[in-house]
Motif scaffolding. Sequence first.
Motif, PDB file in Angstrom:
ATOM      1  N   ARG A 179       0.751  -1.217  -0.095  1.00  0.00           N
ATOM      2  CA  ARG A 179       0.205  -0.032   0.011  1.00  0.00           C
ATOM      3  C   ARG A 179       0.659   1.240  -0.177  1.00  0.00           C
ATOM      4  O   ARG A 179       0.452   2.374  -1.253  1.00  0.00           O
ATOM      5  CB  ARG A 179      -1.536  -0.334   0.997  1.00  0.00           C
ATOM      6  CG  ARG A 179      -1.702  -1.451   1.325  1.00  0.00           C
ATOM      7  CD  ARG A 179      -3.402  -0.423   1.639  1.00  0.00           C
ATOM      8  NE  ARG A 179      -2.587  -0.263   3.801  1.00  0.00           N
ATOM      9  CZ  ARG A 179      -2.775  -1.590   4.140  1.00  0.00           C
ATOM     10  NH1 ARG A 179      -3.703  -2.749   3.643  1.00  0.00           N
ATOM     11  NH2 ARG A 179      -2.322  -1.635   5.814  1.00  0.00           N
ATOM     12  N   HIS A 222       2.554   1.468  -3.545  1.00  0.00           N
ATOM     13  CA  HIS A 222       1.518   2.000  -4.387  1.00  0.00           C
ATOM     14  C   HIS A 222       1.058   4.415  -3.945  1.00  0.00           C
ATOM     15  O   HIS A 222       0.975   4.558  -5.335  1.00  0.00           O
ATOM     16  CB  HIS A 222       0.336   1.380  -4.545  1.00  0.00           C
ATOM     17  CG  HIS A 222      -0.873   1.218  -5.574  1.00  0.00           C
ATOM     18  ND1 HIS A 222      -0.767   0.849  -6.767  1.00  0.00           N
ATOM     19  CD2 HIS A 222      -2.131   2.696  -5.153  1.00  0.00           C
ATOM     20  CE1 HIS A 222      -2.284   1.533  -7.051  1.00  0.00           C
ATOM     21  NE2 HIS A 222      -2.767   2.101  -6.273  1.00  0.00           N
ATOM     22  N   GLY A 248       1.639   1.000 -11.586  1.00  0.00           N
ATOM     23  CA  GLY A 248       0.890  -0.081 -11.893  1.00  0.00           C
ATOM     24  C   GLY A 248       1.168  -0.744 -12.668  1.00  0.00           C
ATOM     25  O   GLY A 248       1.233  -1.719 -13.785  1.00  0.00           O
ATOM     26  N   ASN A 249       3.174  -0.701 -12.692  1.00  0.00           N
ATOM     27  CA  ASN A 249       3.674  -1.824 -12.901  1.00  0.00           C
ATOM     28  C   ASN A 249       4.590  -2.670 -11.646  1.00  0.00           C
ATOM     29  O   ASN A 249       6.237  -2.289 -11.935  1.00  0.00           O
ATOM     30  CB  ASN A 249       4.490  -1.485 -14.441  1.00  0.00           C
ATOM     31  CG  ASN A 249       5.337  -2.054 -15.215  1.00  0.00           C
ATOM     32  OD1 ASN A 249       5.155  -3.573 -14.489  1.00  0.00           O
ATOM     33  ND2 ASN A 249       6.386  -2.524 -15.885  1.00  0.00           N
ATOM     34  N   GLU A 259      -4.884  -7.206  -3.588  1.00  0.00           N
ATOM     35  CA  GLU A 259      -5.583  -6.707  -5.694  1.00  0.00           C
ATOM     36  C   GLU A 259      -5.103  -5.970  -5.655  1.00  0.00           C
ATOM     37  O   GLU A 259      -5.259  -4.517  -5.106  1.00  0.00           O
ATOM     38  CB  GLU A 259      -7.083  -7.584  -5.148  1.00  0.00           C
ATOM     39  CG  GLU A 259      -8.049  -8.396  -4.140  1.00  0.00           C
ATOM     40  CD  GLU A 259      -8.227  -8.381  -2.564  1.00  0.00           C
ATOM     41  OE1 GLU A 259      -7.146  -7.615  -2.734  1.00  0.00           O
ATOM     42  OE2 GLU A 259      -9.024  -9.188  -2.813  1.00  0.00           O
ATOM     43  N   GLY A 260      -4.707  -5.480  -7.041  1.00  0.00           N
ATOM     44  CA  GLY A 260      -4.745  -4.828  -7.884  1.00  0.00           C
ATOM     45  C   GLY A 260      -2.702  -3.656  -7.062  1.00  0.00           C
ATOM     46  O   GLY A 260      -2.700  -3.052  -7.612  1.00  0.00           O
ATOM     47  N   LEU A 261      -2.291  -4.756  -6.529  1.00  0.00           N
ATOM     48  CA  LEU A 261      -1.411  -3.862  -5.578  1.00  0.00           C
ATOM     49  C   LEU A 261       0.045  -4.189  -6.284  1.00  0.00           C
ATOM     50  O   LEU A 261       0.691  -3.465  -6.214  1.00  0.00           O
ATOM     51  CB  LEU A 261      -1.042  -3.528  -4.148  1.00  0.00           C
ATOM     52  CG  LEU A 261      -1.713  -3.100  -3.305  1.00  0.00           C
ATOM     53  CD1 LEU A 261      -1.747  -3.689  -1.864  1.00  0.00           C
ATOM     54  CD2 LEU A 261      -2.573  -2.083  -3.447  1.00  0.00           C
ATOM     55  N   GLN A 298       1.262  -7.041  -9.864  1.00  0.00           N
ATOM     56  CA  GLN A 298       1.287  -7.085 -11.588  1.00  0.00           C
ATOM     57  C   GLN A 298       1.511  -8.122 -11.856  1.00  0.00           C
ATOM     58  O   GLN A 298       1.386  -9.143 -12.901  1.00  0.00           O
ATOM     59  CB  GLN A 298       0.943  -6.123 -13.103  1.00  0.00           C
ATOM     60  CG  GLN A 298       0.671  -4.611 -12.889  1.00  0.00           C
ATOM     61  CD  GLN A 298       0.115  -4.073 -11.907  1.00  0.00           C
ATOM     62  OE1 GLN A 298       1.625  -3.399 -11.226  1.00  0.00           O
ATOM     63  NE2 GLN A 298      -0.925  -3.049 -10.420  1.00  0.00           N
ATOM     64  N   ALA A 327      -6.705 -15.277  -9.604  1.00  0.00           N
ATOM     65  CA  ALA A 327      -6.109 -14.172  -9.535  1.00  0.00           C
ATOM     66  C   ALA A 327      -5.822 -14.203 -11.190  1.00  0.00           C
ATOM     67  O   ALA A 327      -4.562 -13.215 -11.167  1.00  0.00           O
ATOM     68  CB  ALA A 327      -5.401 -14.282  -7.901  1.00  0.00           C
ATOM     69  N   ALA A 377      -4.255 -11.434 -14.093  1.00  0.00           N
ATOM     70  CA  ALA A 377      -4.950 -10.341 -13.487  1.00  0.00           C
ATOM     71  C   ALA A 377      -2.765 -10.544 -13.045  1.00  0.00           C
ATOM     72  O   ALA A 377      -2.228  -9.028 -12.969  1.00  0.00           O
ATOM     73  CB  ALA A 377      -4.936  -9.839 -12.474  1.00  0.00           C
ATOM     74  N   ILE A 378      -2.052 -11.882 -12.621  1.00  0.00           N
ATOM     75  CA  ILE A 378      -0.861 -11.662 -12.735  1.00  0.00           C
ATOM     76  C   ILE A 378       0.353 -12.658 -13.356  1.00  0.00           C
ATOM     77  O   ILE A 378      -0.301 -13.426 -14.063  1.00  0.00           O
ATOM     78  CB  ILE A 378      -0.722 -12.056 -11.150  1.00  0.00           C
ATOM     79  CG1 ILE A 378      -1.143 -10.789  -9.867  1.00  0.00           C
ATOM     80  CG2 ILE A 378       0.757 -11.868 -10.785  1.00  0.00           C
ATOM     81  CD1 ILE A 378      -1.336 -11.039  -8.703  1.00  0.00           C
TER      82      ILE A 378
END
Length: 428
Positions: free
Chosen positions: A152, A155, A166-167, A190-192, A194, A276, A279-280
């Motif tokens: 977090r 991010h 985002g990468n 999630e989303g933290l 890739q 998952a 997305a990864i």
Amino acid sequence: MIGWHDRGALRATGLCYATARRFCPPVDTPPSRVPVHATTWSPAAPQNIEPELNAALGVAVEEFHVCEEALHLSITLPEHPADTPRPVMVWIHGGSYVFGTADLPVFDTRPLALEGDVIVVGVNYRLGLLGFLGGEGRPANLGLLDLISALRWIHTNIAAFGGDPGNVTLFGHSAGGDAAAHLMIAEGAEGLFQRAIIQSAPLGIRRGRAKMNARMAAVAAEVTEDTPLDEVLRIQTRVIEAAQGFGLKSAMPFAPQYGHYPLPREQHAPAAWRRAAAAIDVLIGTTFEETALFLVLSPALSRLRRAPWLGQPLTGALVAATTRKIYRRDAADFARRHAKSDGRAFVYRFDWNQGRGPYGAAHTLELPLLLGEPQSWRDADIVKGVEESELHECGQRLRKLWADFARSGHLAQKGRIEKVIQWWRANE
């Protein structure tokens, strides 16, 4: 932010990303209204010293400075500006969830950052019974929650360092690789990130641990918020002893626990990894002779290895069988499941140093190529006798591969890397 220059790199070290009250979830550090001095290395989480492993890796006891109340990370990036935001790589150190720290000289991320033109963040997290046990009303996965708190922080703040939030790629070795795999299915992560590079994760001993964990928690129940830290670490040794007798999983008794926040129940974990996958991107693999490290560190097995006639064949067969059971089989299965679930997955096998010295291509052997500089590993038993020029040349190739994957989720052509590593794509 007040950081420092280091031979072509910018450093911001020892940044506090969360506070950590004993047996409580981490509390994210709020934004600072005054300049933050980030010029000292991150302190380690409390831990017992492991002399044999320190000798294998060339680590001195003086390099461990401990802090229980706060959690830290360090950032390294190239000094020159970039035209576009840089990829971010997050280093999760290994150590069986009981020892290790991100800012050791042997784990220096400067060469990777400079050669790969990436930002590298090394993260520390709680270990042992303070981070991965729980019981008696205490959360079981505090160390995993620490890592989510660090993600977090990254991010929110990494764009200020020129990074692309985002990468983000996790890369972890051993327990660190296991943590990266489980962050893929952790609520709140999630989303933290890739991508995940999962190095030598002992996935084969991650199932069926509930009874062992219960016995460990019973021994640890006497620890309170007020127990002196030295006593906590002494009790941790007894907790590890209580875990013996549960087969190979006893070799790594502490680990994230299924069915406790933020992880699903064990029977639901495969479905969570399938969800998952899209997305990864995943790069996962092992060394050729993972368990040779533990054979060398075991006096009894070392004596067996030296026995006339049958010593070498017997220990060689033991290393092959345990490497397959603990590491290689489940890594391949992980990649196949990921690829079949619309994810992109690559599997590697690290063969460098095979057949040389007592360690061969053992557990941790990719680390002298990936992190640190040749002189950082001068005192490490695992690469004793290897020329610094070889470490540098092979290290450049391995670091480029890791950084390229972090940038795009793709790998270079095999011919450019086959002397260091072998790989295959799981969905081909």
